[in-house]
Design a protein around this motif. Structure first.
Motif, PDB file in Angstrom:
ATOM      1  N   VAL A 142      46.848  27.543  30.223  1.00 23.55           N
ATOM      2  CA  VAL A 142      46.640  28.940  30.608  1.00 23.55           C
ATOM      3  C   VAL A 142      45.682  28.949  31.787  1.00 23.55           C
ATOM      4  O   VAL A 142      44.531  28.518  31.664  1.00 23.55           O
ATOM      5  CB  VAL A 142      46.066  29.775  29.452  1.00 23.55           C
ATOM      6  CG1 VAL A 142      45.880  31.234  29.890  1.00 23.55           C
ATOM      7  CG2 VAL A 142      46.967  29.699  28.230  1.00 23.55           C
ATOM      8  N   ALA A 143      46.168  29.391  32.936  1.00 19.61           N
ATOM      9  CA  ALA A 143      45.370  29.396  34.166  1.00 19.61           C
ATOM     10  C   ALA A 143      45.106  30.836  34.597  1.00 19.61           C
ATOM     11  O   ALA A 143      46.045  31.582  34.882  1.00 19.61           O
ATOM     12  CB  ALA A 143      46.086  28.637  35.278  1.00 19.61           C
ATOM     13  N   VAL A 144      43.851  31.201  34.645  1.00 20.02           N
ATOM     14  CA  VAL A 144      43.443  32.544  35.061  1.00 20.02           C
ATOM     15  C   VAL A 144      42.939  32.480  36.494  1.00 20.02           C
ATOM     16  O   VAL A 144      41.993  31.749  36.786  1.00 20.02           O
ATOM     17  CB  VAL A 144      42.344  33.106  34.138  1.00 20.02           C
ATOM     18  CG1 VAL A 144      41.889  34.483  34.619  1.00 20.02           C
ATOM     19  CG2 VAL A 144      42.846  33.181  32.697  1.00 20.02           C
ATOM     20  N   TYR A 145      43.603  33.223  37.386  1.00 19.83           N
ATOM     21  CA  TYR A 145      43.105  33.397  38.743  1.00 19.83           C
ATOM     22  C   TYR A 145      42.197  34.627  38.718  1.00 19.83           C
ATOM     23  O   TYR A 145      42.674  35.761  38.671  1.00 19.83           O
ATOM     24  CB  TYR A 145      44.248  33.636  39.725  1.00 19.83           C
ATOM     25  CG  TYR A 145      45.106  32.441  40.061  1.00 19.83           C
ATOM     26  CD1 TYR A 145      45.242  32.019  41.379  1.00 19.83           C
ATOM     27  CD2 TYR A 145      45.807  31.740  39.087  1.00 19.83           C
ATOM     28  CE1 TYR A 145      46.060  30.939  41.715  1.00 19.83           C
ATOM     29  CE2 TYR A 145      46.608  30.669  39.394  1.00 19.83           C
ATOM     30  CZ  TYR A 145      46.731  30.265  40.718  1.00 19.83           C
ATOM     31  OH  TYR A 145      47.536  29.202  41.036  1.00 19.83           O
ATOM     32  N   ASP A 146      40.910  34.393  38.718  1.00 22.59           N
ATOM     33  CA  ASP A 146      39.945  35.480  38.625  1.00 22.59           C
ATOM     34  C   ASP A 146      40.086  36.409  39.839  1.00 22.59           C
ATOM     35  O   ASP A 146      40.054  35.951  40.982  1.00 22.59           O
ATOM     36  CB  ASP A 146      38.532  34.876  38.579  1.00 22.59           C
ATOM     37  CG  ASP A 146      37.485  35.822  38.034  1.00 22.59           C
ATOM     38  OD1 ASP A 146      37.574  37.028  38.298  1.00 22.59           O
ATOM     39  OD2 ASP A 146      36.563  35.330  37.360  1.00 22.59           O
TER      40      ASP A 146
ATOM     41  N   HIS B 261      38.866  37.874  30.135  1.00 23.60           N
ATOM     42  CA  HIS B 261      39.151  36.580  29.508  1.00 23.60           C
ATOM     43  C   HIS B 261      39.257  36.716  27.993  1.00 23.60           C
ATOM     44  O   HIS B 261      40.085  36.043  27.363  1.00 23.60           O
ATOM     45  CB  HIS B 261      38.084  35.560  29.893  1.00 23.60           C
ATOM     46  CG  HIS B 261      38.289  34.971  31.255  1.00 23.60           C
ATOM     47  ND1 HIS B 261      38.031  35.672  32.407  1.00 23.60           N
ATOM     48  CD2 HIS B 261      38.750  33.751  31.656  1.00 23.60           C
ATOM     49  CE1 HIS B 261      38.311  34.913  33.462  1.00 23.60           C
ATOM     50  NE2 HIS B 261      38.752  33.742  33.029  1.00 23.60           N
ATOM     51  N   ALA B 262      38.436  37.575  27.397  1.00 20.22           N
ATOM     52  CA  ALA B 262      38.567  37.820  25.965  1.00 20.22           C
ATOM     53  C   ALA B 262      39.923  38.438  25.648  1.00 20.22           C
ATOM     54  O   ALA B 262      40.586  38.055  24.678  1.00 20.22           O
ATOM     55  CB  ALA B 262      37.437  38.724  25.481  1.00 20.22           C
ATOM     56  N   ALA B 263      40.357  39.397  26.468  1.00 21.88           N
ATOM     57  CA  ALA B 263      41.641  40.071  26.225  1.00 21.88           C
ATOM     58  C   ALA B 263      42.817  39.125  26.412  1.00 21.88           C
ATOM     59  O   ALA B 263      43.787  39.160  25.641  1.00 21.88           O
ATOM     60  CB  ALA B 263      41.770  41.272  27.149  1.00 21.88           C
TER      61      ALA B 263
ATOM     62  N   LEU C 269      34.793  32.214  26.253  1.00 24.77           N
ATOM     63  CA  LEU C 269      35.639  33.169  25.539  1.00 24.77           C
ATOM     64  C   LEU C 269      37.044  32.639  25.272  1.00 24.77           C
ATOM     65  O   LEU C 269      37.552  32.790  24.148  1.00 24.77           O
ATOM     66  CB  LEU C 269      35.654  34.493  26.289  1.00 24.77           C
ATOM     67  CG  LEU C 269      34.259  35.131  26.401  1.00 24.77           C
ATOM     68  CD1 LEU C 269      34.280  36.325  27.339  1.00 24.77           C
ATOM     69  CD2 LEU C 269      33.736  35.528  25.021  1.00 24.77           C
ATOM     70  N   PRO C 270      37.727  31.991  26.225  1.00 27.51           N
ATOM     71  CA  PRO C 270      39.037  31.413  25.909  1.00 27.51           C
ATOM     72  C   PRO C 270      38.988  30.346  24.823  1.00 27.51           C
ATOM     73  O   PRO C 270      39.958  30.153  24.092  1.00 27.51           O
ATOM     74  CB  PRO C 270      39.485  30.815  27.247  1.00 27.51           C
ATOM     75  CG  PRO C 270      38.779  31.632  28.278  1.00 27.51           C
ATOM     76  CD  PRO C 270      37.437  31.904  27.667  1.00 27.51           C
TER      77      PRO C 270
END
Length: 532
Positions: free
Chosen positions: A34-38, A84-86, A164-165
């Motif tokens: 899972v990659a989050v682009y902030d 990130h929590a969501a 959080l993740p």
């Protein structure tokens, strides 16, 4: 449980290798990334997408997976920690307990919302970190409950984006902290830094990634898209508005995170972790949560329609594409989710140029003394024993010295009259009331406030206006509102259950956690609302 016990042993004592692992062929991906682009809103990605590298992570994932153009957050606190929590739980701040990035603590000032004051960050004596505020179960928690042989690894440039993740007890959780000397963690996860991480830090000092000034790859193309490099309102973290950007000698702790090379550095550690812990090398699916924060720092400093943002998005996306291909070369096809924690507003100068001259940039640092002056003028001096009527302002909350109705009413009246402020509410009163149905502004704000709010008054910027923090006056942009440029984010999913498809309908963001769970072969966490 044998594999987890072995990993824990490696974390505690820094064991250098693991026994060989065997696996049988499996249709299920053995690794979910899972990659989050902030700070990558839907419209921002749409504008940049044609200019990204086809071999980068985003376009290569779109070419073989499901591209949801708009997943919409159902709350107004569109900030990194709530996002990130969501993503990993499906919960809004009301249910996750995560409503801000930082909080105000009397005597300490602004501190990370992850700082529990108890579990010391490795390499620091003045900061702690743990998921103590997180009230919602995450996909990582479900994986560890249902598949104890699976591993959970969380890696980021920010503490909140790793903590959080990872849920309550990930196998590895590390983040970057310049004051701690590089990538670190806390005593919540292990008593001390393991030898393998200390050794990697010695071999790969983050300072080396700051030695080469950042220059754009294609200045002519950038000028054709955006006009001249230097634009009004640009520059922060020690950088001015023009390329090249040289971080050597800068004292701002966020200067490193603002460089494309910071993502390269993080992914180098990701390679070390993936190899050392043999992620994806047996039939129990592992979870690797990554967060690319560089886009957020650059977006804050230069805006989403700048040379810098376009260049950094291209670079970090190509770097992640290379990383994914390396993983697949080693373990076979992986499942991949790419998304974002929030979008952002344009620089107010660009907004003004487009005809919206009502846009305002204000800072909590300059607004707090003006609020205090108003309260003193209205209420007189604070009573003996109180340091101030308004003790702190840490986005998105004002922290009052006394929670009396007259103080709250006077503060609300002043805040609501200020240019750039779109809403101000008594946070504890909202938290105690039922959440309205639907997506009215009242409902979005109600879901943005945890049941136990960290502050007293919740403040949200007006449309196209931005509330700034930790930035020089007169520059930068931000997020943290109910407006769609903050709430709409892309989601791209690659996995055996997801055929190539482009979805233009708006989807609830709370389905992302269910999607991650489906890829990992576990039940969805409590607050997920289905899958994409």
């Amino acid at each position: 449980m044998m594999r987890r016990a072995l990993v824990l042993f490696m974390v505690l004592v820094g064991c250098g290798s693991t026994p060989p692992r065997t696996s049988a062929p499996s249709a299920r991906p053995r690794l979910v990334v899972v990659a989050v682009y902030d700070q990558l809103g839907s419209d921002v990605l749409a504008a940049h997408l044609p200019h990204l590298d086809p071999d980068g992570a985003i376009r290569s994932a779109i070419a073989r997976g499901r591209y949801v153009q708009r997943a919409r957050y159902a709350y107004s606190a569109t900030l990194t920690a709530p996002g990130h929590a969501a993503i990993h739980s499906g919960a809004s701040p009301r249910d996750s307990g995560i409503g801000s990035n930082r909080v105000f603590v009397l005597g300490r000032g602004r501190v990370s919302a992850m700082d529990d004051g108890t579990h010391r960050v490795w390499g620091r004596d003045d900061a702690g970190a743990s998921p103590f505020r997180l009230q919602a179960e995450t996909v990582a928690d479900v994986i560890q409950s249902e598949r104890p042989a699976s591993l959970v690894v969380s890696l980021a440039l920010k503490d909140r984006s790793a903590i959080l993740p990872g849920g309550q007890h990930p196998d590895v959780c590390v983040w970057f902290d310049a004051e701690a000397g590089g990538f670190t963690s806390s005593t919540w996860y292990a008593p001390a830094m393991p030898e393998w991480l200390a050794s990697w830090r010695a071999r790969e000092p983050f300072e080396a990634a700051m030695e080469t000034p950042w220059t754009p790859r294609d200045p002519a193309a950038l000028e054709a898209r955006f006009g001249p490099d230097v634009q009004p309102g640009e520059g922060a973290y020690g950088f001015d508005a023009s390329f090249p950007h040289d971080a050597r000698g800068l004292e701002d702790a966020d200067a490193f995170r603002s460089l494309p090379s910071s993502t390269d550095h993080m992914l180098a550690l990701g390679r070390e972790i993936a190899a050392r812990f043999e992620l994806g090398e047996d039939d129990e699916p592992d979870l690797l949560a990554l967060s690319i924060s560089t886009t957020d720092y650059v977006g804050h400093a230069f805006g989403p329609s700048s040379w810098e943002y376009a260049d950094v998005l291209l670079r970090v996306d190509r770097a992640l594409g290379d990383f994914v291909r390396e993983l697949e070369a080693r373990v076979g096809p992986i499942a991949l989710v790419i998304t974002s924690d929030h979008g952002a507003a344009e620089l107010v100068e660009r907004t003004h140029a487009s005809g919206h001259t009502d846009a305002v940039r204000f800072t909590s640092e300059s607004s707090l003394p003006r609020l205090e002056a108003h309260l003193r003028e209205t209420l007189g001096a604070p009573p003996e024993g109180a340091t101030a009527w308004a003790e702190g302002w840490v986005q998105p909350y004002v922290y009052l010295g006394m929670r009396e109705p007259r103080v709250i009413e006077a503060a609300l009246a002043w805040l609501r009259a200020q240019p750039g402020i779109g809403a101000a509410v008594d946070a504890r009163a909202v938290a105690a009331a039922p959440v309205p149905e639907g997506e009215s502004l009242d409902a979005l704000i109600a879901r943005a406030i945890p049941r136990d709010p960290p502050g007293d008054i919740y403040v949200m910027p007006a449309e196209r206006s931005v509330a700034m923090e930790d930035m020089p006056e007169g520059v930068g942009t931000s997020h943290g509102s109910a407006w769609l440029y903050d709430r709409d984010v892309p989601v791209i999913v690659v996995g055996p259950q997801f055929a190539r498809e482009e979805i233009t309908d708006v989807m609830p963001q709370c389905r992302v956690a269910g999607t991650i769970a489906e890829l990992a072969g576990v039940r969805a966490p409590r607050f997920a609302c289905g899958a994409l």
